[in-house]
Each structure stands twice: as C-alpha cells, then as structure tokens.
Design a protein around this motif. Structure first.
Motif, PDB file in Angstrom:
ATOM      1  N   ARG A  66       0.863  -1.180   0.000  1.00 49.64           N
ATOM      2  CA  ARG A  66       0.000   0.000   0.000  1.00 49.64           C
ATOM      3  C   ARG A  66       0.904   1.236   0.000  1.00 49.64           C
ATOM      4  O   ARG A  66       1.626   1.480   0.958  1.00 49.64           O
ATOM      5  CB  ARG A  66      -0.898  -0.018   1.227  1.00 49.64           C
ATOM      6  CG  ARG A  66      -1.871   1.158   1.270  1.00 49.64           C
ATOM      7  CD  ARG A  66      -2.892   0.954   2.361  1.00 49.64           C
ATOM      8  NE  ARG A  66      -3.846  -0.095   2.043  1.00 49.64           N
ATOM      9  CZ  ARG A  66      -4.480  -0.834   2.968  1.00 49.64           C
ATOM     10  NH1 ARG A  66      -4.228  -0.656   4.234  1.00 49.64           N
ATOM     11  NH2 ARG A  66      -5.364  -1.740   2.606  1.00 49.64           N
TER      12      ARG A  66
ATOM     13  N   GLY B 283       5.596  10.316   2.240  1.00 50.23           N
ATOM     14  CA  GLY B 283       4.582   9.336   1.913  1.00 50.23           C
ATOM     15  C   GLY B 283       4.749   8.088   2.741  1.00 50.23           C
ATOM     16  O   GLY B 283       5.757   7.907   3.423  1.00 50.23           O
TER      17      GLY B 283
ATOM     18  N   GLN C  89       4.411   9.848 -12.047  1.00 47.48           N
ATOM     19  CA  GLN C  89       3.054   9.614 -11.570  1.00 47.48           C
ATOM     20  C   GLN C  89       2.476   8.429 -12.325  1.00 47.48           C
ATOM     21  O   GLN C  89       2.974   8.039 -13.378  1.00 47.48           O
ATOM     22  CB  GLN C  89       2.188  10.850 -11.803  1.00 47.48           C
ATOM     23  CG  GLN C  89       2.484  11.919 -10.772  1.00 47.48           C
ATOM     24  CD  GLN C  89       1.763  13.195 -11.061  1.00 47.48           C
ATOM     25  OE1 GLN C  89       1.578  13.560 -12.217  1.00 47.48           O
ATOM     26  NE2 GLN C  89       1.387  13.892 -10.020  1.00 47.48           N
TER      27      GLN C  89
ATOM     28  N   ASP D 263       0.017   6.777  -5.443  1.00 47.67           N
ATOM     29  CA  ASP D 263      -0.836   5.926  -4.614  1.00 47.67           C
ATOM     30  C   ASP D 263      -1.016   4.617  -5.357  1.00 47.67           C
ATOM     31  O   ASP D 263      -1.346   4.610  -6.536  1.00 47.67           O
ATOM     32  CB  ASP D 263      -2.206   6.571  -4.401  1.00 47.67           C
ATOM     33  CG  ASP D 263      -2.098   7.831  -3.579  1.00 47.67           C
ATOM     34  OD1 ASP D 263      -1.689   7.723  -2.404  1.00 47.67           O
ATOM     35  OD2 ASP D 263      -2.385   8.910  -4.115  1.00 47.67           O
TER      36      ASP D 263
ATOM     37  N   GLU E  92      -2.058   0.244  -4.647  1.00 48.92           N
ATOM     38  CA  GLU E  92      -2.296  -0.914  -3.786  1.00 48.92           C
ATOM     39  C   GLU E  92      -2.124  -2.160  -4.621  1.00 48.92           C
ATOM     40  O   GLU E  92      -2.621  -2.245  -5.741  1.00 48.92           O
ATOM     41  CB  GLU E  92      -3.710  -0.882  -3.203  1.00 48.92           C
ATOM     42  CG  GLU E  92      -3.791  -0.076  -1.938  1.00 48.92           C
ATOM     43  CD  GLU E  92      -5.081  -0.317  -1.184  1.00 48.92           C
ATOM     44  OE1 GLU E  92      -5.647  -1.428  -1.320  1.00 48.92           O
ATOM     45  OE2 GLU E  92      -5.511   0.595  -0.468  1.00 48.92           O
TER      46      GLU E  92
ATOM     47  N   GLY F 132       4.052  11.806  -5.865  1.00 51.82           N
ATOM     48  CA  GLY F 132       2.795  11.465  -5.216  1.00 51.82           C
ATOM     49  C   GLY F 132       2.123  10.268  -5.839  1.00 51.82           C
ATOM     50  O   GLY F 132       1.189  10.395  -6.621  1.00 51.82           O
TER      51      GLY F 132
ATOM     52  N   TYR G 185       4.595   3.841   3.002  1.00 52.13           N
ATOM     53  CA  TYR G 185       4.657   2.571   2.287  1.00 52.13           C
ATOM     54  C   TYR G 185       4.422   1.480   3.312  1.00 52.13           C
ATOM     55  O   TYR G 185       5.214   1.322   4.240  1.00 52.13           O
ATOM     56  CB  TYR G 185       6.030   2.430   1.612  1.00 52.13           C
ATOM     57  CG  TYR G 185       6.291   1.089   0.959  1.00 52.13           C
ATOM     58  CD1 TYR G 185       5.272   0.173   0.693  1.00 52.13           C
ATOM     59  CD2 TYR G 185       7.584   0.736   0.583  1.00 52.13           C
ATOM     60  CE1 TYR G 185       5.532  -1.041   0.103  1.00 52.13           C
ATOM     61  CE2 TYR G 185       7.860  -0.472  -0.017  1.00 52.13           C
ATOM     62  CZ  TYR G 185       6.829  -1.365  -0.251  1.00 52.13           C
ATOM     63  OH  TYR G 185       7.091  -2.576  -0.837  1.00 52.13           O
TER      64      TYR G 185
ATOM     65  N   GLN H  50       1.069   5.318  -0.246  1.00 52.63           N
ATOM     66  CA  GLN H  50       0.214   6.493  -0.072  1.00 52.63           C
ATOM     67  C   GLN H  50       1.049   7.747  -0.287  1.00 52.63           C
ATOM     68  O   GLN H  50       1.963   8.027   0.484  1.00 52.63           O
ATOM     69  CB  GLN H  50      -0.381   6.499   1.345  1.00 52.63           C
ATOM     70  CG  GLN H  50      -1.403   5.388   1.542  1.00 52.63           C
ATOM     71  CD  GLN H  50      -1.850   5.282   2.981  1.00 52.63           C
ATOM     72  OE1 GLN H  50      -1.361   5.985   3.854  1.00 52.63           O
ATOM     73  NE2 GLN H  50      -2.798   4.393   3.218  1.00 52.63           N
ATOM     74  N   GLN H  51       0.715   8.460  -1.343  1.00 51.95           N
ATOM     75  CA  GLN H  51       1.360   9.745  -1.656  1.00 51.95           C
ATOM     76  C   GLN H  51       2.895   9.669  -1.568  1.00 51.95           C
ATOM     77  O   GLN H  51       3.544  10.451  -0.899  1.00 51.95           O
ATOM     78  CB  GLN H  51       0.837  10.838  -0.704  1.00 51.95           C
ATOM     79  CG  GLN H  51      -0.509  11.382  -1.126  1.00 51.95           C
ATOM     80  CD  GLN H  51      -0.452  11.953  -2.531  1.00 51.95           C
ATOM     81  OE1 GLN H  51       0.380  12.811  -2.820  1.00 51.95           O
ATOM     82  NE2 GLN H  51      -1.316  11.456  -3.424  1.00 51.95           N
TER      83      GLN H  51
END
Lengths: 321, 418
Positions: free
Chosen positions: A19, A76, A233, A41, A43, A39, A78, A21-22
């Motif tokens: 997971r 962020g 990104q 994201d 999963e 950034g 992880y 996140q940013q």
C-alpha cells in the motif's frame, strides 16, 4: 506461512500486500530538485501479477527501488504486509528485503564462482536458517524453477535462461511476499523470454505475488494488471484486457529519438545510476522504431496528450525552477 | 529473549562463513594475496627469527652462568677514576690477604670466600717438564667453584694454615705429565719445590668463560702460593643467593673500604664484580635487541598493513556488484562489514602463519650453523602468539576502512556499478 503460499483465495486477493500512499521521491542535483516520484498511490493485493511500465525517466526504476525497500521515499507512506517500511533504518530494511522481497535482475547478478545451489542459498545466509534447512530450501527452490538437475553447475556452465531461473530460485528461496523482477527478460532472446515468462505464470498460479518492471509490451501482456507510469506519476492502472484496449496503438518504446533528446542531468530515473545496458534485448523490439503514436485516450490520466517525450518535459520543468 | 541468545550464534555462523568466503577469495587471487601479505610475512618471519636467535643465545649464556655460578663475586684492585690515588703505584692499590681477614663474619650475605693468587710456573715430573698456571686457593674455593675432585681429597684448612706443599692437579695436567691415573701421593716439582698431589680436579665444563688457552692448571693452597710468590691477588666469594648479591656487594664494599683505610670522601680502590650483573647486562642487551626487532617489525607490519588496505579497497571496488546483490537480498551493513573485516584478518593471519614458518626455517638454519653457537635457538610460544596477535591487529586496523566503505555502499548504485 505467508499469504503467497496460501494460493489465490478470494480473501487473500483482497488483502493488500503493498500500500503506497502519496509516495514522493525527490532527488537534489545541485540546487535543483527532481521529482522522480510525484505522489504515487498504489495498492497491490496478494497473488496479483502486475507489470509496471513506463519510458526511461518515468520513475519506474525509482518505484522499483522503493517497492523493493532498496530506497526510502522522501515523503509518503509505504506499508508492506501491513508494516510501515517507509521510515525504517537501513538495517531493518535489509531484514525486510531478506524476509519479504525476492529480486530478479535483468543481468541475473549471480556469483560467478559459486554453484547454482550456493547462489540460491545466499539470501538464507543472512537470515536465521540453519545449514541443513538452508540446503533443503535451496534445493526445493531450484526444483521449483525446473533446475533440479543443474544444482552444482556454475553460472558460466548455464545458459541465459537457466541463469535467470537460478536467479528466480534465489528470489523465491526465502518465501517472499513479493517477487520483484526488473526487466527479467531484458538480457534474454525471444525464445528464452517465453520460457521465463512461462515460469512467472506458473509461479503466479502457485500463488506468488509478482511485480515485473518492464518496457516490453509482450512481457506486460502476460500479467493481469498494468501500471503505466509517466513523469513520476501513475498514468494508468488497468487490468490487462482494458489496458490492451486503451493502449493498443500506443506502444511506448524508448527510441533513439528519445535518448538523443534527453538532456543529461534530468534523467530522473537513472540520474544517480548508470544507464541500464540494453545489450541483450531482443533485436525485434529495438528495430521497431514505431512512429511515436499517441492516442487521445492517454489524457484520461490528467495529462495533455502531448507528443513531448517524458524526459524533455523533465528538462522544461527543471529549467523553470 | 531467544534472539538475544541466538545473537552470538549468528555471529559465529557469520564468522565461519566469512572465513570460508575469505579463503575462497584468497585462493582465487593466490598471487595477489601472496604479494599483498609479503610485508607481513617478512615482518613476522624476521622478528620471530631474531627472537629465536636471542632465545638461543640466552639459553647458552644462562647455561654458562649456571655452570659458572650465578652467585659468584670477585674482588679486584682497581684504580679510581679521580682523587689522589688515580695514578698511585700498584703497591698502594693492590689487594693484600689481610684485607679479607674476618670478612665472612662482617658480611652476612657472603657465604664463602677464597683469596686467589695466580702465577705461572714450570712444573716437572720425572723427565717431563711443562709450563703451568699455578692457582693458590683456600678450601672455600671448593664451595664456590663448581668443580669436583674426582680422585683424592679437597684442600683442608690445615693445608692452607700450614702452607703445606700439596697440590691438586687437573686431569689434563695429569695426562700431560704422564702421571698415573690415580696419582695421589705422587710428587711433582713446581719451580723446583716439591709438592704432593692430593687430588685430581675435573676439567672445567666447557663454557664461554673458558679462557681458550688450554694451559695446564695446578692448584696449591693460597698461603703456600703467597709464601713462594707474593704479588697480584684477588678474591672470589659466593653470596648466600643471587637475590642478595647486591646486599653482599654493599657489605663487602663497606668492609673493604674499612680494611683498606679509605677516608669517607675517597673513591674505591677496588672493584667488586658480580656474575649477576653480567646476567643483568645480557638481559638488558637482549631486551634492547628485542625492542629494535620490535621496531623493525612494527614498520614492516605497517607497510604490510597498508598493502592489505590497498588490496581490500581493490577487492571492494571489484566486488561492488556482489556487495550490491548481497545487500539487495538482505545483508545488513554489519554483515558486509564483518565479511570484509574477516577477509582482511584472514589474509593477515595467513601472512602471519607463512611468516612464522619462514621464521622457523631461518631458526633451523641458524641452529645448524655450528660457529654461531645457537643450537638452542627456538621460537618461544609467546613470540608465536605475538606474531598472530599483531597480524590480526593489522588486519582489523587496516581492514576496517575498506570494510566500512563496503558496508556503506548504496545497494542501488552498487548494483548498477560496471
């Protein structure tokens, strides 16, 4: 033991192994700051089979380094197996790499003087596994990749495909949560590529979570889910069939134009590394300089469908700062 | 809890794995490893050889002292370095028998004392004649000298007090004069005076203090000697034990200054020599040589260590990709550090071992040279321990920097290294 071994049960697939996140990774070159990851994201669940794609400079190598716990994000979160690894020290990260991550590299990275068995045993040396079970697990891993009869061979007595099989066995020997492959077929001919991809398919069927970083569409086509990256990104993240529909004409293979256009110093992907050699890549992919087709669908990720190569855009961004 | 208990075990495991890896590396680069460790080999080899040689010399010297008597002391006249008696005539300076009267009563640390008068003479028996060295001794001489009478009897106080014309002869003298094997009771002529042989003395055991000239020797009582030939004399004493030698010297000095009527500000007109002092001198010299050898070995180990550091740095940069891989599959920085440190130490220890073998070869060579007189040369255990200790230290000290460098390598960059 691990979810990877439990097989693809419905509950396991829903459970996220990775997971992000940013996640941001910012490199400093002199006074300039390069956003290798801007950034992200993401999963990834258990027993997923994911390809991460992108041109050189898209941030996929940085992504790989962070996913593989070789590097820490600038900011962020992880979470790997529910554990926050993004703020761990180097010793703890080494432990995580040892326990949870299996690496397969483009150039195999086998120790030339050691037998296949010794090579496969290597990760277990750094975990608390006794001599005997180390040997047993290494033998089992080699049998799993179909090299049960080549255990005492040295890398120079093995073919390229066999070398990569040894490397896969080495990655599997610790029962990792994820198998991370960095251009696993980059140094192989097309026939062996098929062989190795079949091996990955088989491992996936056996319940292994696999992430392949590649820029070859035929490799990515073997997976279930393709994450395309651009400018640090995620450009698109789709199941393989949908991805195929969207990107049917858009095969982004870095061509010679791409490389010559790229100003050095803004290669966010490889800015601190040597460029990955393309020596063993099948000739067919490099020979096909496809005429930079951009499909208008690509702006669904929030980017204008500009034909500017990624790196050139890095350059303009860096210069404007 | 269990992990704490397992920790030393893990270290041990890394230890032997590291040694295995290191040996593999060394075996792969045999020539390079050999040249690298040459500094250490030479350093350890030379210092162990020097120590072995010293050890041989020391054993020999100690043996000589042992047979000679480590608690012996000598009293000899001597001109002082300054004062009015600096250029005094020999008659003023010389020792006289009465200077030693009652010395034993006044010097408790001295066990026995004999005055000695030596002169050369002509000795005859039947039709044989030869030059001999005549030594006048007192009965205490038998207690001080480590020479036994193999036939007949020793001198008695009666012999000495009565200045009797008796003599002890050595085996060699007896044979040269062609006397009977048991010649006690026979008479010989020394400077035309008749002496009766009362006993036969064994030859002085071979030692480095032997004067070399195999002159025939004959012993007569001191008083007899003094009567027939007055002149230069000295005295020999044995102290109670080597430990009180310095006390004995102080007592004797005080006593002799008194009997020789020296004013308090006057310098000594005699000197006292203790065997122990020669031993001390030899020991001091041996220590000096050891330190010089230590200095040499320090320099060569330093040079060797720099060589080790150099080759380890080469090894680290050669194996950058391997280090990257090891880190990628989960080797902690400490594991990498340990691996390279063990490699450096193993290299040094092998160098130390080869050096030690070389030192042993040199030692054997030294021992086989007859003229050197170092048959007893050997490398003592402490020197072996020291050789290994120093080698390991060099390995740790000079291997540390490359090992730290290896452990700090960034796995991403290391894996991309060409």
């Amino acid at each position: 033991m691990r979810t990877a071994q439990n097989g693809p049960s419905p509950s396991a697939t829903e459970q996220a192994i990775i997971r992000l996140q940013q996640i941001r990774k910012i490199y400093k070159v002199g006074v300039e700051r390069i956003h290798a990851l801007a950034g992200v994201d993401l999963e990834i669940g258990a027993n997923e089979y994911v390809a991460i794609m992108g041109a050189s400079g898209s941030g996929k190598s940085t992504m790989l380094n962070i996913l593989g716990c070789l590097d820490r994000p600038t900011s962020g979160k992880y979470l790997l197996d529910g554990q926050l690894v993004s703020r761990m020290g180097s010793g703890a990260l080494a432990q995580v790499r040892n326990d949870r991550i299996g690496f397969v590299f483009q150039s195999f990275e086998l120790m030339a003087r050691a037998s296949a068995l010794k090579n496969v045993e290597l990760p277990l040396i750094y975990s608390n596994v006794g001599w005997w079970s180390r040997r047993k697990r290494a033998i089992h891993a080699l049998e799993r990749v179909g090299l049960g009869d080549r255990m005492s061979h040295r890398p120079n007595q093995l073919s390229g495909g066999q070398k990569q099989r040894v490397a896969v066995a080495r990655a599997l020997v610790t029962n990792p949560s994820i198998l991370l492959a960095d251009e696993p077929t980059g140094n192989l001919d097309s026939k062996t590529t098929v062989e190795i991809l079949a091996l990955f398919d088989q491992l996936h069927r056996e319940g292994q979570t696999i992430i392949i970083v590649t820029h070859e569409e035929e490799v990515a086509a073997h997976t279930q889910r393709i994450v395309r990256m651009r400018d640090g990104q995620i450009e698109s993240d789709l199941p393989v069939q949908e991805d195929k529909d969207q990107h049917s004409q858009e095969r982004r293979i870095p061509t010679s134009d791409d490389v010559s256009d790229a100003p050095s110093g803004f290669d966010a992907d490889n800015f601190d590394n040597e460029r990955i050699p393309d020596n063993g890549r099948p000739a067919t992919t490099t020979q096909a300089p496809e005429p930079e087709p951009r499909s208008p669908q690509s702006d669904e990720a929030g980017h204008e469908p500009t034909p500017t190569p990624a790196r050139a855009r890095w350059a303009s961004r860096g210069a404007s700062r | 809890m269990i992990s704490i208990l397992l920790w030393p075990l893990t270290l041990l495991r890394f230890g032997y794995q590291g040694i295995g890896l290191a040996l593999g590396q060394i075996w792969t680069n045999k020539m390079r490893s050999f040249l690298t460790t040459l500094g250490i080999i030479i350093g350890v080899g030379s210092v162990t050889a020097v120590i072995a040689g010293l050890q041989g010399m020391r054993t020999k010297v100690l043996d000589s002292f042992e047979s000679f008597g480590t608690n012996k002391m000598y009293f000899i006249h001597d001109w002082p370095d300054d004062g009015p008696k600096q250029h005094a005539s020999w008659r003023v300076i010389r020792l006289r028998p009465d200077h030693f009267n009652d010395m034993l009563e006044h010097c408790p640390s001295i066990a026995s004392l004999t005055r000695i008068r030596e002169f050369g003479a002509r000795m005859e028996h039947a039709d044989k004649a030869m030059n001999v060295s005549v030594t006048g001794i007192e009965p205490d001489w038998h207690d001080i000298e480590n020479r036994s009478v193999i036939l007949g009897r020793t001198f008695t106080h009666t012999d000495n007090e009565g200045a009797r014309q008796v003599c002890l002869i050595t085996e060699q003298t007896r044979d040269q004069l062609r006397l009977d094997r048991d010649c006690t009771g026979q008479s010989i002529l020394i400077n035309d005076r008749r002496y009766y042989v009362v006993g036969v003395l064994e030859e002085r055991p071979d030692s480095m203090f032997r004067d070399g000239s195999s002159e025939a020797q004959v012993f007569i009582p001191f008083r007899t000697a003094w009567k027939v030939s007055e002149g230069f004399m000295y005295a020999m004493a044995a102290c109670e034990s080597p430990e009180v030698a310095d006390d004995a010297r102080a007592e004797a000095r005080f006593f002799l200054r008194h009997t020789r009527n020296l004013a308090p500000d006057e310098p000594d007109t005699f000197r006292i020599e203790i065997m122990k002092q020669y031993l001390d001198q030899f020991n001091a010299m041996a220590v000096g040589i050891t330190f010089v050898a230590g200095g040499i070995v320090t320099i060569s180990l330093l040079v060797g260590g720099i060589g080790i550091m150099n080759i380890m740095l080469v090894s680290v940069s050669e194996r950058t990709r391997e280090i990257g891989l090891r880190k990628a599959v989960g080797a902690k920085p400490s594991a990498i550090l340990l691996q390279f440190l063990i490699e450096a130490v193993t290299l040094c220890l092998i160098g130390g071992l080869v050096g030690l073998l070389g030192g042993q070869a040199i030692t054997e060579l030294l021992a086989s040279i007859e003229k050197a007189g170092l048959e007893e040369a050997y490398i003592p255990a402490w020197a072996m321990g020291m050789a290994f200790g120093f080698s390991a230290t060099v390995g740790i000290v000079f291997g540390m920097f490359p090992a730290i460098k290896a452990s700090r390598l960034d796995p991403i960059q290391a894996l991309r290294h060409e």
